[in-house]
Each structure stands twice: as structure tokens, then as C-alpha cells.
Design a protein around this motif. Sequence first.
Motif, PDB file in Angstrom:
ATOM      1  N   GLU A  88       2.109   1.816  -3.482  1.00  0.00           N
ATOM      2  CA  GLU A  88       1.065   2.401  -4.330  1.00  0.00           C
ATOM      3  C   GLU A  88       0.938   3.896  -4.092  1.00  0.00           C
ATOM      4  OE1 GLU A  88      -2.322   0.069  -3.266  1.00  0.00           O
ATOM      5  OE2 GLU A  88      -1.935  -1.477  -4.784  1.00  0.00           O
ATOM      6  N   ALA A  89       0.995   4.307  -2.806  1.00  0.00           N
ATOM      7  CA  ALA A  89       0.912   5.735  -2.490  1.00  0.00           C
ATOM      8  C   ALA A  89       2.121   6.486  -3.024  1.00  0.00           C
ATOM      9  CB  ALA A  89       0.793   5.929  -0.979  1.00  0.00           C
ATOM     10  N   LYS A 121       0.827  -1.208   0.000  1.00  0.00           N
ATOM     11  CA  LYS A 121       0.000   0.000   0.000  1.00  0.00           C
ATOM     12  C   LYS A 121       0.864   1.261   0.000  1.00  0.00           C
ATOM     13  CE  LYS A 121      -4.276  -1.761   2.055  1.00  0.00           C
ATOM     14  NZ  LYS A 121      -5.270  -1.602   3.160  1.00  0.00           N
ATOM     15  N   GLN A 122       1.994   1.172   0.701  1.00  0.00           N
ATOM     16  CA  GLN A 122       2.900   2.317   0.710  1.00  0.00           C
ATOM     17  C   GLN A 122       3.539   2.526  -0.663  1.00  0.00           C
ATOM     18  OE1 GLN A 122       5.369   1.072   4.112  1.00  0.00           O
ATOM     19  NE2 GLN A 122       4.652   2.888   5.210  1.00  0.00           N
ATOM     20  N   SER A 125      -1.231  12.497  -1.530  1.00  0.00           N
ATOM     21  CA  SER A 125      -0.670  11.207  -1.138  1.00  0.00           C
ATOM     22  C   SER A 125      -0.318  11.237   0.341  1.00  0.00           C
ATOM     23  CB  SER A 125       0.567  10.883  -1.982  1.00  0.00           C
ATOM     24  OG  SER A 125       1.519  11.922  -1.897  1.00  0.00           O
ATOM     25  N   PRO A 126      -0.491  10.126   1.030  1.00  0.00           N
ATOM     26  CA  PRO A 126      -0.203  10.086   2.466  1.00  0.00           C
ATOM     27  C   PRO A 126       1.291  10.060   2.742  1.00  0.00           C
ATOM     28  CG  PRO A 126      -0.810   7.907   1.682  1.00  0.00           C
ATOM     29  CD  PRO A 126      -0.985   8.841   0.522  1.00  0.00           C
ATOM     30  N   GLN A 186       1.774   6.903  -6.777  1.00  0.00           N
ATOM     31  CA  GLN A 186       0.802   7.946  -7.100  1.00  0.00           C
ATOM     32  C   GLN A 186       1.437   9.333  -6.975  1.00  0.00           C
ATOM     33  OE1 GLN A 186      -2.396   8.592  -4.282  1.00  0.00           O
ATOM     34  NE2 GLN A 186      -3.851   9.018  -5.932  1.00  0.00           N
ATOM     35  N   ASN A 224       8.061  10.494   1.776  1.00  0.00           N
ATOM     36  CA  ASN A 224       7.361  10.883   0.558  1.00  0.00           C
ATOM     37  C   ASN A 224       8.090  12.071  -0.067  1.00  0.00           C
ATOM     38  OD1 ASN A 224       5.564  11.954  -1.381  1.00  0.00           O
ATOM     39  ND2 ASN A 224       3.797  11.195  -0.272  1.00  0.00           N
TER      40      ASN A 224
END
Length: 376
Positions: A72-73, A69-70, A86-87, A76, A145
Motif C-alpha cells: 500500500e505504501a 501494508k508495504q 511514503s515510508p 501510494q 522505495n
Amino acid sequence: MFRTKRSGLVRRLWRSRAPVEGDGEADTRTHGTGGCCMGTSAKVSKSHPGTEAELKALTHSILKKIKEKQLEALLQAVESKGGARSPCLLLPGKVDSKLGQHTYSLPLLLYKVFRWPDLRHSSELKRLSCCESYGKMNPELVCCNPHHMSRLCELESPPPPYSRYPMDFLKPPDSPDSVPSSTETGGTNFLAPGGFSDSQALQEPGDQAHWCVVAYWEEKTRVGRLYSVQEPSLDIFYDLPQGNGFCLGQLNSDNKSQLVQKVRSKIGYGIQLTKEVDGVWVYNRSCYPIFIKSATLDNPDSRTLLVHKVFPGFSIKAFDYEKAYSLQRPNDHEFTQQPWTGFTVQISFVKGWGQCYTRQFISSCPCWLEVIFNNR
């Protein structure tokens, strides 16, 4: 051969890495000669000290340890170049990786791979207010990020002479390059810091106090009304996949100039204004440079003001309240006669102005902003 979703995400991320200058893919719009904000770090041409194979192997090994999931974020954020929300990507901040003869922390390595190949040290970075880790210290987990960070502008000292231009505040009012006037009010848009002339900027009883208002101009014509800002952070953009704020693309403009149309199309993600404890910061989210003039970016004893070039991905503290108050000297001819105040910042998209440009005044720039701060 069977391929997992995780390995597919890793391959897509590697393909989306930031191009290295000199490999034929680098975006030349993010670098250039001159400018006041690049500092020494942005002038380094060779980015990764290790070979391409070493970097690829190291990056793949790191990404394969991150949760799906990380990944994927992160994908993105990287593919949208920060345009999609994005988180945070919280990863151990004390894990170091060796590349060539250099050792990098995990966050720094990811920032280099996906945004700034020439990045050398974390001191060159500034965390954006959209990051949940903003203002927090966590020795174990750090947000990695790359689009929750910006590059920190380093003002050159002394400034290069080509960036200076005369204030020319005694220019006759009927001069072709005189101060532009509002098409709505008929008066000047450069306002005294004590109040605003536009009805929309007036605070209604019970309204949350605004800390600034923003005006958008195309050459000498103001487009739309003043935009009053109450929230701590404001996105000003022409086209943003996911964004709320001041959308310039929704304003009706009658300007038919091809240059205005061309520059307007390049505003893209635009800028982000953020009011912070130490002042107001401007983050360039677009793919092209912006140009900023602010009295608080200059030497208080200077009789001229600087135009600062801010490259994509960089942040600059465009306004300092303490310095602005110190500049309010009632008997000072400079600050009582000039067509701007210490509480105003001007920002031009793509095209600069000043002594080293064909445009001597910001009113000749195709697309520009005026940010007027509330000093109450």
C-alpha cells in the motif's frame, strides 16, 4: 473468481510501472537531446533486457512476497509520483533476480520497474534525505522505495560547446537585458556574499542561523520576499499534494504574460534543496527539466559559466562550499565585476537560457530562482 486485496495491489502497481521508451507511452519530457547532466546511462533507449512477459512474471512474484501494508505504501508513492509522503520499503538487499541475461539486486529491479527502465547500476543513484536509510549502512535490509532515490547527474567532460555562453559582465546597466532589480528595494538582487539587503533575510537575535535565502523571479520582477532557510532540506514547489516549504503558488503575481502563466503551471512538485556534508544538492521533482548555473559547477580557470540541464528525477550537486571559498579572489576581475558571486546559484524552471537559446540571460526566463548562500 475470488481475488485478494494483495493481488489487487500487485495489479495496480504493475499498471503504474514506468513506461518503456519506444512503447508509445514513455514521457518524452524526461529525456531529450543535449544537456549536461544525463551522462551515459540516460541515453540508453532500450530499458529491460528481458521480454515483457518475463518482467511481468518476475515483478509479480516479488511483489506478492511483500507485506500488504508495504504494498500500500509503495502504491501510494508510485501513483503520486513521489508527491505523497511514503515510508521506507525495507527489503533484503542481497536477493538477486535474473532477467534475461542480466542479474539485478531486488532494490535495483524495483527502481527500474517503477522509475528508470534504463537504469544499469546502483552507482547511478543517490538516496534522498527523506529516506530513513539516508547515511546508514544496513547489509541486510535496504530501502527499495523508488521515490526515496534520485538519479545522479553525470557532468559531461569536456562540456558541449552549445551550453557555454559569455558572461558579458561589462554589459551597460541601461541595457534591456541588464541585471534585474528588486521591485521592493530598488537595488540589485545579486548580493555580495557578506550580507543581505532584504529585511526578512536579516537574522534576528536568538533566531536559528539560516544557510541560504531564496528569491523567486518572473522575468525581471521579483515576486514575494526573500525566503530564509534554516532547515537542512527545503521543498520549493507550485503544487504539491503533501509538502511544506516555499510554495510559489501562494505568491501574488501581477504578471499577465501567457508564457509565465504556462511555465508556472508546469513547476508542479518543483525542486528540493538539501544541504549535505559535501555541499548543496538540487533534486528535480517536477515533470520538466530545470536549468542551473553555479560557479562551483564550472572549471575554476574558465572565463565562462555553464548552464546545466537537469532532467526530472535527477539530482546534481549545485554548490560546493570548498570550491566557492577558493573562488573568492579579491584581485580577480572576473569575480569582482560579474553580476553574481561564487555564493549564488540560479535555477530556471522549464526554459533554459544561454548561447543556444533565444534567451541569453536568466532575467528573460519566465520563472526562476536565485539561491544566495550564507558564507559565515
